[in-house]
Design a protein around this motif. Structure first.
Motif, short mmCIF file in Angstrom:
data_model
loop_
_atom_site.label_atom_id
_atom_site.label_comp_id
_atom_site.label_asym_id
_atom_site.label_seq_id
_atom_site.Cartn_x
_atom_site.Cartn_y
_atom_site.Cartn_z
N SER A 33 34.14 40.03 48.70
CA SER A 33 35.34 40.77 48.80
C SER A 33 35.16 41.87 49.75
O SER A 33 34.19 42.54 49.79
CB SER A 33 35.53 41.26 47.37
N ASP A 34 36.13 42.08 50.45
CA ASP A 34 36.10 42.90 51.46
C ASP A 34 35.89 44.53 50.93
O ASP A 34 36.64 44.70 49.83
CB ASP A 34 37.42 43.00 52.43
N GLY A 35 34.94 45.13 51.27
CA GLY A 35 34.78 46.63 50.40
C GLY A 35 33.95 46.65 49.43
O GLY A 35 33.58 47.82 49.01
N PHE A 36 33.57 45.33 49.03
CA PHE A 36 32.75 45.46 47.77
C PHE A 36 31.09 45.58 48.26
O PHE A 36 30.71 45.35 49.21
CB PHE A 36 32.61 43.96 47.12
N THR A 55 30.86 48.47 39.10
CA THR A 55 31.14 47.90 40.61
C THR A 55 31.41 49.11 41.48
O THR A 55 31.73 50.15 40.93
CB THR A 55 32.35 46.88 40.68
N ARG A 56 30.87 49.00 42.76
CA ARG A 56 31.01 50.08 43.61
C ARG A 56 31.80 49.59 44.81
O ARG A 56 31.42 48.19 45.10
CB ARG A 56 29.60 50.49 44.03
N TRP A 57 32.72 50.24 45.39
CA TRP A 57 33.57 49.87 46.39
C TRP A 57 33.51 50.78 47.36
O TRP A 57 33.54 51.92 47.27
CB TRP A 57 35.13 49.51 45.85
N ARG A 58 33.97 50.34 48.60
CA ARG A 58 34.13 51.29 49.75
C ARG A 58 35.41 52.28 49.54
O ARG A 58 34.97 53.49 49.96
CB ARG A 58 34.36 50.24 51.09
N ALA A 59 36.37 51.76 49.22
CA ALA A 59 37.49 52.59 48.81
C ALA A 59 38.35 51.92 47.45
O ALA A 59 38.21 50.75 47.26
CB ALA A 59 38.30 52.63 50.21
N GLU A 60 39.04 52.75 47.10
CA GLU A 60 40.18 52.46 45.94
C GLU A 60 40.93 51.09 46.30
O GLU A 60 41.03 50.34 45.66
CB GLU A 60 40.94 53.58 45.63
N GLU A 61 41.33 51.44 47.61
CA GLU A 61 42.17 50.20 48.29
C GLU A 61 41.52 48.91 48.17
O GLU A 61 42.13 47.73 48.02
CB GLU A 61 42.41 50.43 49.71
N ASP A 62 40.19 48.81 48.44
CA ASP A 62 39.46 47.54 48.29
C ASP A 62 39.42 47.04 46.99
O ASP A 62 39.63 45.97 46.78
CB ASP A 62 37.96 47.79 48.89
N PHE A 63 39.21 47.91 45.85
CA PHE A 63 39.19 47.53 44.69
C PHE A 63 40.51 46.91 44.23
O PHE A 63 40.72 45.77 43.58
CB PHE A 63 38.87 48.66 43.58
N TRP A 66 41.26 43.35 45.65
CA TRP A 66 40.44 42.25 44.80
C TRP A 66 41.08 42.30 43.40
O TRP A 66 41.16 41.10 43.24
CB TRP A 66 39.12 42.96 44.59
N MET A 67 41.73 43.09 42.76
CA MET A 67 42.20 42.99 41.51
C MET A 67 43.34 42.34 41.72
O MET A 67 43.81 41.46 40.96
CB MET A 67 42.53 44.39 40.80
N SER A 68 44.04 42.46 42.81
CA SER A 68 45.46 41.86 43.10
C SER A 68 45.40 40.16 43.32
O SER A 68 46.24 39.49 43.24
CB SER A 68 46.37 42.43 43.70
N GLY A 69 44.12 39.97 43.93
CA GLY A 69 43.84 38.64 44.34
C GLY A 69 42.73 38.06 43.34
O GLY A 69 43.02 37.53 42.39
N MET A 70 41.59 37.88 43.69
CA MET A 70 40.33 37.38 43.20
C MET A 70 40.19 37.76 41.89
O MET A 70 39.86 37.16 41.03
CB MET A 70 39.04 37.25 44.06
N GLY A 71 40.19 39.05 41.74
CA GLY A 71 40.01 39.80 40.34
C GLY A 71 40.78 39.38 39.12
O GLY A 71 40.63 39.22 38.33
N ALA A 73 42.33 36.27 39.01
CA ALA A 73 41.88 34.99 38.70
C ALA A 73 40.52 35.02 37.75
O ALA A 73 40.44 34.62 36.88
CB ALA A 73 41.70 34.29 39.89
N ALA A 74 39.48 35.75 38.18
CA ALA A 74 38.38 36.19 37.64
C ALA A 74 38.62 36.53 36.00
O ALA A 74 38.17 36.35 35.16
CB ALA A 74 37.37 36.84 38.18
N HIS A 75 39.59 37.55 36.00
CA HIS A 75 39.69 38.08 34.59
C HIS A 75 40.62 37.37 33.59
O HIS A 75 40.69 37.45 32.49
CB HIS A 75 40.40 39.56 34.76
N ARG A 76 41.42 36.24 34.40
CA ARG A 76 42.20 35.28 33.45
C ARG A 76 41.06 34.58 32.98
O ARG A 76 41.42 33.96 31.63
CB ARG A 76 43.20 34.63 34.26
N GLY A 77 39.97 34.18 33.31
CA GLY A 77 39.07 33.06 32.50
C GLY A 77 39.59 31.73 32.91
O GLY A 77 40.70 31.32 33.11
N ALA A 78 38.51 30.89 32.88
CA ALA A 78 38.86 29.62 32.98
C ALA A 78 39.32 28.66 31.97
O ALA A 78 38.96 29.05 30.63
CB ALA A 78 37.38 28.88 33.43
N PRO A 79 40.22 27.77 31.92
CA PRO A 79 40.61 26.90 30.68
C PRO A 79 39.29 26.35 30.06
O PRO A 79 38.20 26.21 30.67
CB PRO A 79 41.60 25.74 31.20
#
Length: 116
Positions: A33-36, A55-63, A66-71, A73-79
């Protein structure tokens, strides 16, 4: 400077293995992820049932990106394994943590080992 997000998870002892396996299964979902900058899952040693997800990020915007995209999906969990969409087996697994709090910090000083 960077920002740090610490997810504080209350995890009963009987759910510790489940939590750790879920993180192991998601390994690598944040790395590109960008900024991770960094990730650590910290297991309590004694006297508490609190895990820390660092987790450590370059900036709040990067976090936030990530949360609005890949994050998300990751927090939803797999079926659940073997579950067809809409079947009871496809429902999200029960959370391993009974409580979660997100802390945010700015890095104002840092140090690492001296080289050489």
């Amino acid at each position: 400077m960077s920002i740090v997000k610490i997810n504080v998870l209350t995890v009963p002892e009987e759910q510790r293995e489940t939590l750790e396996k879920r993180f192991a299964n998601r390994a690598g979902t944040v790395d590109g992820s960008d900024g991770f900058e960094w990730f650590e899952l910290l297991r309590p040693v004694e006297g508490t049932d609190t895990y820390l997800v660092y987790t450590r990020w370059r900036a709040e915007e990067d976090f936030q990106n990530w949360m609005s995209g890949m994050g998300q999906a990751a927090h939803r969990g797999a079926p659940k394994e073997g579950g067809a969409p809409g079947s009871p087996q496809s429902e999200r697994p029960k959370p391993a943590a009974t409580d979660a709090t997100l802390w945010t910090f700015e890095v104002v000083q840092q140090a690492g080992p001296k080289e050489g």
